[in-house]
Design a protein around this motif. Structure first.
Motif, PDB file in Angstrom:
ATOM      1  N   ALA A  61       0.834  -1.195   0.000  1.00 19.66           N
ATOM      2  CA  ALA A  61       0.000   0.000   0.000  1.00 19.66           C
ATOM      3  C   ALA A  61       0.871   1.248   0.000  1.00 19.66           C
ATOM      4  N   TYR A  62       0.337   2.300  -0.623  1.00 24.88           N
ATOM      5  CA  TYR A  62       0.994   3.597  -0.683  1.00 24.88           C
ATOM      6  C   TYR A  62       0.034   4.652  -0.133  1.00 24.88           C
ATOM      7  N   LEU A  63       0.581   5.683   0.474  1.00 22.84           N
ATOM      8  CA  LEU A  63      -0.210   6.819   0.944  1.00 22.84           C
ATOM      9  C   LEU A  63       0.276   8.076   0.240  1.00 22.84           C
ATOM     10  N   PHE A  64      -0.671   8.812  -0.365  1.00 19.29           N
ATOM     11  CA  PHE A  64      -0.340  10.042  -1.081  1.00 19.29           C
ATOM     12  C   PHE A  64      -1.173  11.207  -0.550  1.00 19.29           C
ATOM     13  N   VAL A  65      -0.670  12.400  -0.774  1.00 22.68           N
ATOM     14  CA  VAL A  65      -1.441  13.615  -0.557  1.00 22.68           C
ATOM     15  C   VAL A  65      -1.282  14.468  -1.814  1.00 22.68           C
ATOM     16  N   LYS A  66      -2.342  15.124  -2.215  1.00 21.75           N
ATOM     17  CA  LYS A  66      -2.295  15.942  -3.425  1.00 21.75           C
ATOM     18  C   LYS A  66      -1.796  17.345  -3.071  1.00 21.75           C
ATOM     19  N   GLU A  67      -0.759  17.784  -3.760  1.00 21.45           N
ATOM     20  CA  GLU A  67      -0.171  19.101  -3.496  1.00 21.45           C
ATOM     21  C   GLU A  67       0.074  19.853  -4.797  1.00 21.45           C
ATOM     22  N   LYS A  68       0.269  21.147  -4.678  1.00 24.09           N
ATOM     23  CA  LYS A  68       0.521  21.984  -5.846  1.00 24.09           C
ATOM     24  C   LYS A  68       2.019  22.063  -6.112  1.00 24.09           C
ATOM     25  N   ASP A  69       2.412  21.718  -7.339  1.00 28.48           N
ATOM     26  CA  ASP A  69       3.811  21.788  -7.730  1.00 28.48           C
ATOM     27  C   ASP A  69       4.233  23.256  -7.800  1.00 28.48           C
ATOM     28  N   PRO A  70       5.244  23.676  -7.015  1.00 31.76           N
ATOM     29  CA  PRO A  70       5.645  25.094  -7.016  1.00 31.76           C
ATOM     30  C   PRO A  70       6.200  25.571  -8.348  1.00 31.76           C
ATOM     31  N   ASP A  71       6.698  24.627  -9.168  1.00 30.81           N
ATOM     32  CA  ASP A  71       7.290  25.014 -10.451  1.00 30.81           C
ATOM     33  C   ASP A  71       6.245  25.097 -11.562  1.00 30.81           C
ATOM     34  N   THR A  72       5.392  24.077 -11.652  1.00 34.02           N
ATOM     35  CA  THR A  72       4.415  24.030 -12.742  1.00 34.02           C
ATOM     36  C   THR A  72       3.047  24.570 -12.347  1.00 34.02           C
ATOM     37  N   GLY A  73       2.756  24.605 -11.033  1.00 36.64           N
ATOM     38  CA  GLY A  73       1.443  25.055 -10.581  1.00 36.64           C
ATOM     39  C   GLY A  73       0.375  23.985 -10.694  1.00 36.64           C
ATOM     40  N   LYS A  74       0.741  22.799 -11.186  1.00 33.78           N
ATOM     41  CA  LYS A  74      -0.220  21.715 -11.338  1.00 33.78           C
ATOM     42  C   LYS A  74      -0.261  20.841 -10.084  1.00 33.78           C
ATOM     43  N   LYS A  75      -1.390  20.136  -9.916  1.00 31.16           N
ATOM     44  CA  LYS A  75      -1.542  19.239  -8.793  1.00 31.16           C
ATOM     45  C   LYS A  75      -0.745  17.954  -9.031  1.00 31.16           C
ATOM     46  N   ILE A  76       0.020  17.563  -8.034  1.00 32.32           N
ATOM     47  CA  ILE A  76       0.767  16.311  -8.113  1.00 32.32           C
ATOM     48  C   ILE A  76       0.501  15.502  -6.845  1.00 32.32           C
ATOM     49  N   TYR A  77       0.799  14.213  -6.903  1.00 26.97           N
ATOM     50  CA  TYR A  77       0.597  13.339  -5.761  1.00 26.97           C
ATOM     51  C   TYR A  77       1.955  13.068  -5.107  1.00 26.97           C
ATOM     52  N   THR A  78       2.092  13.480  -3.865  1.00 29.08           N
ATOM     53  CA  THR A  78       3.324  13.275  -3.110  1.00 29.08           C
ATOM     54  C   THR A  78       3.166  12.057  -2.205  1.00 29.08           C
ATOM     55  N   GLN A  79       4.115  11.107  -2.325  1.00 26.06           N
ATOM     56  CA  GLN A  79       4.028   9.902  -1.509  1.00 26.06           C
ATOM     57  C   GLN A  79       4.493  10.200  -0.093  1.00 26.06           C
ATOM     58  N   LEU A  80       3.704   9.738   0.890  1.00 30.10           N
ATOM     59  CA  LEU A  80       4.022   9.933   2.299  1.00 30.10           C
ATOM     60  C   LEU A  80       4.526   8.659   2.965  1.00 30.10           C
ATOM     61  N   GLU A  81       4.011   7.498   2.543  1.00 28.37           N
ATOM     62  CA  GLU A  81       4.353   6.258   3.226  1.00 28.37           C
ATOM     63  C   GLU A  81       4.133   5.059   2.309  1.00 28.37           C
ATOM     64  N   TYR A  82       4.820   3.960   2.652  1.00 33.45           N
ATOM     65  CA  TYR A  82       4.689   2.702   1.903  1.00 33.45           C
ATOM     66  C   TYR A  82       4.751   1.546   2.899  1.00 33.45           C
ATOM     67  N   SER A  83       4.000   0.473   2.616  1.00 36.18           N
ATOM     68  CA  SER A  83       4.054  -0.710   3.483  1.00 36.18           C
ATOM     69  C   SER A  83       3.754  -1.961   2.676  1.00 36.18           C
ATOM     70  N   ASN A  84       4.508  -3.040   2.966  1.00 34.57           N
ATOM     71  CA  ASN A  84       4.195  -4.361   2.420  1.00 34.57           C
ATOM     72  C   ASN A  84       4.361  -5.451   3.477  1.00 34.57           C
ATOM     73  N   LEU A  85       4.495  -5.037   4.726  1.00 37.02           N
ATOM     74  CA  LEU A  85       4.659  -5.975   5.826  1.00 37.02           C
ATOM     75  C   LEU A  85       3.786  -5.551   7.009  1.00 37.02           C
ATOM     76  N   SER A  86       3.361  -6.534   7.789  1.00 35.40           N
ATOM     77  CA  SER A  86       2.587  -6.265   8.993  1.00 35.40           C
ATOM     78  C   SER A  86       3.137  -7.122  10.133  1.00 35.40           C
ATOM     79  N   PRO A  87       4.135  -6.619  10.862  1.00 35.19           N
ATOM     80  CA  PRO A  87       4.744  -7.406  11.950  1.00 35.19           C
ATOM     81  C   PRO A  87       3.725  -7.852  12.998  1.00 35.19           C
ATOM     82  N   ASP A  88       2.675  -7.065  13.186  1.00 35.57           N
ATOM     83  CA  ASP A  88       1.658  -7.414  14.185  1.00 35.57           C
ATOM     84  C   ASP A  88       0.429  -8.037  13.528  1.00 35.57           C
ATOM     85  N   TYR A  89       0.655  -8.842  12.503  1.00 38.15           N
ATOM     86  CA  TYR A  89      -0.470  -9.349  11.721  1.00 38.15           C
ATOM     87  C   TYR A  89      -1.421 -10.207  12.561  1.00 38.15           C
TER      88      TYR A  89
END
Length: 403
Positions: free
Chosen positions: A73-101
C-alpha cells in the motif's frame, strides 16, 4: 523503497498531472470509512485500487489488508507543484509488511499495515495492490480496512445542546407518507437548527460553543433523525415517545429531544366517507386559501391536525373523487373539535371533476362481476355530478349540528 514502487509512483505523477489531477484513468477512487472492511476487484493501473479519506480528527491511522496473497500500500497527498502550478501526488508512506499481523487479525506477515499520522481536514489517497512483480489477474479481489489507532491530544469528550425554539404541532412542516404508505407529519428543522446552541467539551478541559452553525472548530456538525420511521408528536400528546435529533461531531454524538408544542393550538379531527358511508383513505384536507395540505386521511378515513381558532375554507381532495369545499369552524369548547363526517362522491375515475361518459367507459373496461354492477349503479345515481352539485355545508364541533 523498491524500484518498481518508485517507477509506479513516478508514472502516476507524470500522467496524473497531465490529466489535471484526476486519477480516474487508473481506477475508481472510493471513499473509505473507518473500521469497515471493504472488498473490491482490482481495477487500477499496475493492479492498484484507490481509496480516499478526509479525517475529521487528527491522529494515528492504519490502513490494512486482509488477503492471503502478498500485498502493498501507498499513501499520497495531493499538493501543488511550485514550479508548474499543477496538482501532483506526493508519496508519504509505503508498506508491504505487517509485523503485528496476528494482533491485527490478518492472514500473514506479508499483508500491509500502513500507519501514518493524518491531520484533520486533509484529504489523503491510499493505493492498494499486490506486491508480486508479475501482473495479477484483474478479477482478483482485495479486502482492506482503515482504522484510527490513537487520536490527537485534543479529543472531544462530550457534546451539550440546548435550544429555546420550539416547533408548532402540525404547522412547521408538511404531510408525507412513510415507506408503509402511512401519512405522517414531517417536521422542518430549520427553526431548531437556526437557534440550537452546541458546546463541545475536549479532554484537555477546553470548550467551544456555536449557535445556529453547521461547523465548529473545523468539524462538520451532522444532524440526523428517523422521522419517517419514528414519527414525531407534541410532548403533551399520548402518541409522543421521543422526537430524537442526533447531533454528531467527529466521533462524538448526542441525542436532542426536539420540543413540539400544541398548547396554543386545538386538535381537529374527523372522517371522510363516500356516499355509502364507507371510509375514504388518502383524502387530503386542504386549506383553500393557502393551498397547503393540513392532513391526509388514514385507512379508516380519519384525519387529524392542529389549528388556531377561527373559520376556515377547506377543500377535500382525493383521487377518483369530485373535490368538495366546506367551511370549518374551529372553536375553544371543552368538548374539543371532533367533526361530523364529510361525504364525497367517489366515481370520478378520470379525475376531471365531473361524472360523465368517460367514467362509465372506465367502469366497463376495468371492472367485472358484482363490483361492476355496484359501480354502474353508483354512476347512474351521480351522472353529470360536479362540485356545484354539492350542498353548501359548514362544519362545526360534533356537539353541534351541521347546518
Amino acid at each position: 523503497m523498491k524500484k518498481r514502487a518508485l517507477a509506479v509512483f513516478m508514472a502516476l505523477c507524470v500522467v496524473i498531472s497531465c490529466l489535471s489531477g484526476t486519477i480516474s484513468a487508473y481506477a475508481t477512487t472510493r471513499t473509505i470509512q473507518l473500521d469497515v472492511r471493504v472488498t473490491n476487484m482490482l481495477d487500477g493501473s499496475e493492479d492498484m485500487n484507490w481509496y480516499i479519506y478526509t479525517p475529521e480528527v487528527s491522529g494515528t491511522y492504519s490502513f490494512l489488508s486482509y488477503n492471503v496473497y502478498a500485498s502493498e500500500a501507498y499513501l499520497f497527498v495531493k499538493e501543488k507543484d511550485p514550479d508548474t502550478g499543477k496538482k501532483i501526488y506526493t508519496q508519504l508512506e509505503y508498506s508491504n509488511l505487517s509485523p503485528d499481523y496476528k494482533e491485527n487479525g490478518q492472514s500473514g506477515i506479508l499483508q500491509f499495515c500502513l500507519t501514518y499520522y493524518l491531520e484533520a481536514g486533509v484529504t489523503y489517497y491510499f493505493a492498494a495492490g499486490w506486491s508480486h512483480e508479475t501482473t495479477i489477474d484483474k478479477s482478483t479481489s482485495m479486502t482492506v480496512m482503515l482504522r484510527c489507532d490513537a487520536y490527537g491530544e485534543k479529543v472531544i469528550d462530550s457534546i451539550d445542546v440546548s435550544c429555546p425554539a420550539t416547533l408548532s404541532a402540525y404547522i412547521d412542516g408538511q404531510w408525507q407518507k412513510d415507506t408503509d404508505g402511512v401519512s405522517y407529519f414531517y417536521y422542518n428543522l430549520s427553526r431548531i437548527m437556526a437557534n440550537i446552541t452546541i458546546t463541545i467539551h475536549y479532554n484537555d478541559g477546553s470548550t467551544s460553543t456555536v449557535i445556529g452553525k453547521d461547523e465548529i472548530d473545523g468539524y462538520d456538525i451532522l444532524f440526523t433523525h428517523t422521522q419517517s420511521v419514528n414519527h414525531w408528536y407534541a410532548q403533551s400528546t399520548p402518541e409522543y415517545t421521543a422526537n430524537t435529533l442526533t447531533i454528531k461531531i467527529a466521533d462524538a454524538s448526542v441525542d436532542f429531544d426536539v420540543p413540539i408544542e400544541i398548547s396554543s393550538m386545538y386538535a381537529v379531527k374527523g372522517t371522510v366517507v363516500d356516499t355509502d358511508g364507507n371510509p375514504v383513505a388518502n383524502a387530503r384536507i386542504v386549506n383553500s386559501n393557502s393551498n397547503s395540505t393540513l392532513a391526509t386521511t388514514d385507512a379508516n378515513g380519519k384525519y387529524y391536525f392542529a389549528s388556531l381558532t377561527g373559520k376556515y375554507n377547506i377543500t377535500v381532495r382525493c383521487d377518483n373523487a369530485v373535490s368538495r369545499n366546506v367551511e370549518m369552524m374551529v372553536g375553544t369548547g371543552q368538548s374539543g373539535n371532533s367533526f361530523e363526517p364529510i361525504q364525497i362522491v367517489t366515481c370520478d375515475y378520470v379525475d376531471d371533476e365531473i361524472i360523465n361518459a368517460k367514467d362509465y367507459a372506465y367502469i366497463v373496461r376495468n371492472l367485472s362481476g358484482s363490483e361492476l354492477d355496484e359501480k354502474k349503479e353508483q354512476f347512474s345515481n351521480y351522472i353529470n355530478f360536479s362540485q356545484d352539485d354539492y350542498e353548501p355545508v359548514t362544519l362545526v364541533s360534533s356537539t353541534q349540528q351541521i347546518s
